[in-house]
Design a protein around this motif. Structure first.
Motif, PDB file in Angstrom:
ATOM      1  N   SER A 446       0.839  -1.194   0.000  1.00  0.00           N
ATOM      2  CA  SER A 446       0.000   0.000   0.000  1.00  0.00           C
ATOM      3  C   SER A 446       0.877   1.248   0.000  1.00  0.00           C
ATOM      4  CB  SER A 446      -0.906   0.010   1.240  1.00  0.00           C
ATOM      5  OG  SER A 446      -0.142   0.226   2.408  1.00  0.00           O
ATOM      6  N   ILE A 447       0.318   2.336  -0.482  1.00  0.00           N
ATOM      7  CA  ILE A 447       1.074   3.588  -0.526  1.00  0.00           C
ATOM      8  C   ILE A 447       1.548   3.969   0.868  1.00  0.00           C
ATOM      9  CG2 ILE A 447       0.952   6.035  -1.120  1.00  0.00           C
ATOM     10  CD1 ILE A 447       0.885   4.169  -3.538  1.00  0.00           C
ATOM     11  N   GLN A 449       2.229   1.983   3.375  1.00  0.00           N
ATOM     12  CA  GLN A 449       3.331   1.112   3.787  1.00  0.00           C
ATOM     13  C   GLN A 449       4.629   1.491   3.081  1.00  0.00           C
ATOM     14  OE1 GLN A 449       3.276  -1.671   6.161  1.00  0.00           O
ATOM     15  NE2 GLN A 449       5.386  -1.047   5.912  1.00  0.00           N
ATOM     16  N   VAL A 450       4.524   1.906   1.817  1.00  0.00           N
ATOM     17  CA  VAL A 450       5.718   2.330   1.081  1.00  0.00           C
ATOM     18  C   VAL A 450       6.352   3.545   1.756  1.00  0.00           C
ATOM     19  CG1 VAL A 450       6.606   3.202  -1.108  1.00  0.00           C
ATOM     20  CG2 VAL A 450       4.890   1.381  -1.109  1.00  0.00           C
ATOM     21  N   TRP A 451       5.512   4.547   2.079  1.00  0.00           N
ATOM     22  CA  TRP A 451       6.049   5.722   2.768  1.00  0.00           C
ATOM     23  C   TRP A 451       6.663   5.330   4.117  1.00  0.00           C
ATOM     24  CZ3 TRP A 451       7.257  10.285   0.994  1.00  0.00           C
ATOM     25  CH2 TRP A 451       6.603  10.796  -0.132  1.00  0.00           C
ATOM     26  N   SER A 452       6.009   4.463   4.829  1.00  0.00           N
ATOM     27  CA  SER A 452       6.520   4.052   6.137  1.00  0.00           C
ATOM     28  C   SER A 452       7.892   3.425   6.018  1.00  0.00           C
ATOM     29  CB  SER A 452       5.544   3.061   6.787  1.00  0.00           C
ATOM     30  OG  SER A 452       4.307   3.653   7.063  1.00  0.00           O
ATOM     31  N   LEU A 453       8.042   2.519   5.049  1.00  0.00           N
ATOM     32  CA  LEU A 453       9.321   1.851   4.885  1.00  0.00           C
ATOM     33  C   LEU A 453      10.413   2.836   4.476  1.00  0.00           C
ATOM     34  CD1 LEU A 453      10.905  -0.787   4.923  1.00  0.00           C
ATOM     35  CD2 LEU A 453      10.292  -1.124   2.525  1.00  0.00           C
ATOM     36  N   SER A 474       0.943   2.064  -8.663  1.00  0.00           N
ATOM     37  CA  SER A 474       0.778   0.972  -9.606  1.00  0.00           C
ATOM     38  C   SER A 474      -0.457   1.197 -10.464  1.00  0.00           C
ATOM     39  CB  SER A 474       0.644  -0.366  -8.850  1.00  0.00           C
ATOM     40  OG  SER A 474       0.259  -1.397  -9.719  1.00  0.00           O
ATOM     41  N   GLU A 475      -0.301   1.068 -11.775  1.00  0.00           N
ATOM     42  CA  GLU A 475      -1.451   1.201 -12.669  1.00  0.00           C
ATOM     43  C   GLU A 475      -2.321  -0.051 -12.617  1.00  0.00           C
ATOM     44  OE1 GLU A 475      -0.111   2.058 -16.579  1.00  0.00           O
ATOM     45  OE2 GLU A 475       0.867   3.961 -16.035  1.00  0.00           O
ATOM     46  N   GLU A 476      -1.695  -1.192 -12.348  1.00  0.00           N
ATOM     47  CA  GLU A 476      -2.413  -2.463 -12.362  1.00  0.00           C
ATOM     48  C   GLU A 476      -3.170  -2.702 -11.065  1.00  0.00           C
ATOM     49  OE1 GLU A 476      -1.486  -7.223 -13.189  1.00  0.00           O
ATOM     50  OE2 GLU A 476       0.126  -5.724 -13.205  1.00  0.00           O
ATOM     51  N   LYS A 480      -1.696   0.557  -4.595  1.00  0.00           N
ATOM     52  CA  LYS A 480      -0.394  -0.071  -4.365  1.00  0.00           C
ATOM     53  C   LYS A 480       0.687   0.738  -5.068  1.00  0.00           C
ATOM     54  CE  LYS A 480      -2.444  -3.677  -2.447  1.00  0.00           C
ATOM     55  NZ  LYS A 480      -2.333  -3.993  -1.013  1.00  0.00           N
ATOM     56  N   GLY A 481       1.941   0.482  -4.699  1.00  0.00           N
ATOM     57  CA  GLY A 481       3.014   1.224  -5.345  1.00  0.00           C
ATOM     58  C   GLY A 481       4.374   0.718  -4.946  1.00  0.00           C
ATOM     59  N   SER A 482       5.394   1.526  -5.234  1.00  0.00           N
ATOM     60  CA  SER A 482       6.768   1.223  -4.828  1.00  0.00           C
ATOM     61  C   SER A 482       7.488   2.541  -4.570  1.00  0.00           C
ATOM     62  CB  SER A 482       7.502   0.412  -5.906  1.00  0.00           C
ATOM     63  OG  SER A 482       7.627   1.164  -7.092  1.00  0.00           O
TER      64      SER A 482
END
Length: 606
Positions: A446-447, A449-453, A474-476, A480-482
């Motif tokens: 999730s976005i 979680q990405v920021w948190s990491l 993520s487009e798919e 979600k993201g990275s």
């Protein structure tokens, strides 16, 4: 001195004994061949007793060796069966009273065991029960080193139950009892596990103990509040067991495929809080045997129970004691015979006739991993850990990189790869000319979680207020993201192994790009390190673990090992993104081992 050892010395052959000085902290501390040795040797012992043979051949008879039963939780059967098994062998027996010991003065168990090792001229064998999980694994490590330094014989430790973790000797007596019931048929077993499967460490040990059968069918009969923890159920499935779930005995008997071997466990509702206690009668009723159930059982059904029964609310009522369903009385006695064999093995008496088939070298001794939370393209090795790593990386950087090939792998840069300038534009960052880019962080999460990491990586690597960071959606997979972190003017070749390992442990699956003159000079894939330790900012999050600060075992430092997710054949799978604690085996997703309060972004931050 053990007779087998005398024979080896008289023959002039100095050969390491296969069992003497070993520790049994979990079932898998004995290989399948070694578990079979326990069962066959126990069968020999029982047959000798039945036919009235002289039992001296089974006795260790070494008055210089000592057995300490250290029980920091109450016990009758385990404690007394081990005490009598030690007496059978003619060993010195010390029933250690934890309630009047220096434990009450806050002495660590490590200091206590060191002291006791010096009170015998022969080997010391410790049978330990504790609410603290992973104690025997820690003691094996610490006391083996201590005994070597002091010139003492290597001590052995047997886990007699540690919290909700495992109870390996109970599992071995259970499996021996099942084998007797089945006439030693190992082609398959169909077993129903009933009662408190959440707290039942004897049930948890069955994940690995049932491997002796070629086909395993397990029916879990428990209300949701008492269900087997998902970690253990997933491990059963990964082993290839067929697992089914039922909320009550009523529901279980309403279908046709009912097991002939039932294993009940006592309900430990006192551990589960007021909400569960309010439903206690309902929960007990769901897993308590009734008279009207008997006619629905398959012919030849046997009931087992590790005991004790709660006399107020027995899941196996007392009217069952005199019936053919009673398998638990013989099961309890089998504990004495099985533990005679275990002490004889670890004491060096049994084992000269042991032969290994050598067929299970790939089977892991660590628990198998829950399914990875990631959906990215990270693919760890599919064979032994590090098998696909090059022997050396021609990096031209520091020796730290050369020593980090077990978790860093150089990858070829694809010609079609997005350039850093384009990636930076996508997330609104200024491109860097020299430094590092950590890309593909927390891919598929999730976005938030990405920021948190990303904030955790910056904080732990002390990269505050340096460079920039962003998230690609993520487009798919909406939501979600990275992540993407750029750090200018950082010379990664100056890093030693510790920050490299920290980064790999926090962000496995990400890529580390080394920038030089505005171009990607080298690119490396970060993998989960085989081991993570000696970091001040990690801890096992299981409060019952021997390494957890609340248990005041100050000598024990956190230590994590890369989880292996093994299939039925023992082969390692490709979705490893987590660690298990070396001591209590609790599994952690890779970010959970860090002592870090995650940044909780606001909508404006995102």
């Amino acid at each position: 001195m053990a007779r087998d050892q005398v024979r080896r010395e008289q023959s002039g052959v100095v050969k390491k004994h296969p069992f003497q000085g070993r520790t049994i902290a979990i079932v898998n501390d004995l290989s399948l061949d070694e578990q079979w040795y326990v069962y066959h040797k126990t069968r020999e012992l029982k047959e000798a007793i039945r036919t009235g043979e002289n039992l001296d051949q089974f006795r260790l008879q070494n008055r210089e060796a000592a057995v300490y039963t250290i029980f920091m939780e109450d016990s009758t059967r385990t404690k007394e069966s081990f005490r009598n098994a030690a007496e059978f062998h003619g060993l010195k027996v010390n029933v250690f009273d934890a309630k009047t010991s220096s434990f009450q003065k806050n002495e660590t168990i490590t200091d206590t065991i060191k002291m006791l090792c010096g009170y015998s001229t022969g080997q010391s064998l410790f049978v330990v029960r504790s609410k603290v999980e992973g104690v025997c694994r820690w003691l094996e490590e610490a006391i083996t080193k201590y005994c070597k330094q002091r010139g003492f014989p290597r001590a052995s430790f047997i886990n007699a139950g540690d919290g909700r973790h495992e109870h390996p000797s109970q599992e071995m007596l259970d499996e021996f009892s099942f084998l007797e019931t089945k006439g030693w048929d190992t082609s398959s077993i169909h077993l129903a596990l009933l009662g408190d499967l959440f707290h039942g460490r004897t049930v948890h040990s069955k994940v690995d103990g049932l491997r002796i059968y070629r086909k395993v069918f397990v029916d879990l009969v428990a209300p949701a509040e008492l269900a087997l923890p998902k970690m253990y159920e997933d491990r059963m499935v990964a082993r290839g067991y067929v697992v089914r779930r039922f909320a009550s005995i009523d529901e279980y008997l309403a279908q046709d495929k009912v097991a002939k071997i039932w294993y009940f466990t006592r309900l430990q509702l006192e551990r589960m809080g007021d909400k569960v206690l309010d439903k206690s009668m309902e929960l007990r009723t769901a897993v308590t045997m009734r008279r009207d159930f008997v006619q629905l059982l398959p012919e030849g059904t046997k009931f087992f129970h590790p005991l004790p029964r709660d006399a107020r609310y027995p899941v196996l009522p007392f009217w069952l004691d005199g019936t053919e369903l009673n398998g638990w009385d013989q099961q309890s006695q089998n504990g004495y015979f099985t533990r005679i064999v275990l002490l004889g093995m670890l004491g060096g008496h049994f084992g000269d006739d042991f032969r290994s088939s050598g067929k299970e070298g790939t089977l892991p001794t660590s628990p198998m991993l829950l399914k990875s939370p990631f959906t990215g393209d990270f693919s760890p090795t599919s064979g032994p850990i590090g098998a696909d790593m090059p022997d050396d990386l021609d990096l031209g950087y520091s020796p730290a990189f050369l020593a980090a090939t077990d978790f860093i792998k150089e990858v070829a840069m694809a010609p079609t790869e997005s350039c850093p300038d384009k990636v930076s534009e996508e997330v609104g960052l200024v491109p860097i000319a020299n430094g590092i880019i950590i890309d593909n962080l927390a891919s598929g999460q999730s976005i938030e979680q990405v920021w948190s990491l990303m904030y955790m990586v910056r904080d732990i690597l002390d990269l505050h207020s340096v460079g920039g960071q962003g998230v690609r959606s993520s487009e798919e997979f909406p939501g979600k993201g990275s992540g993407f972190i750029s750090v200018p003017d950082v010379d990664v070749s100056s890093w030693d192994r510790q920050p490299l390992k920290r980064l790999a442990a926090m962000a496995p699956g990400s890529t580390l790009k080394v920038m030089k003159n505005g171009k990607v000079e080298r690119e490396f894939r970060l993998q989960v390190p085989p081991r993570v330790y000696n970091f001040k900012d990690i801890s096992c999050k299981n409060t019952a673990c021997v390494s957890h600060p609340k248990n005041m075992q100050h000598e024990v430092e956190p230590f994590f090992e890369r989880c292996r997710h093994a299939g039925t054949g023992g082969e390692e799978q490709k979705d490893v993104m987590a660690f298990n604690c070396k001591y209590c085996e609790t599994q952690h997703n890779f970010w959970e081992i860090w002592n870090y309060e995650f940044h909780r972004p606001t909508d404006a931050t995102i």
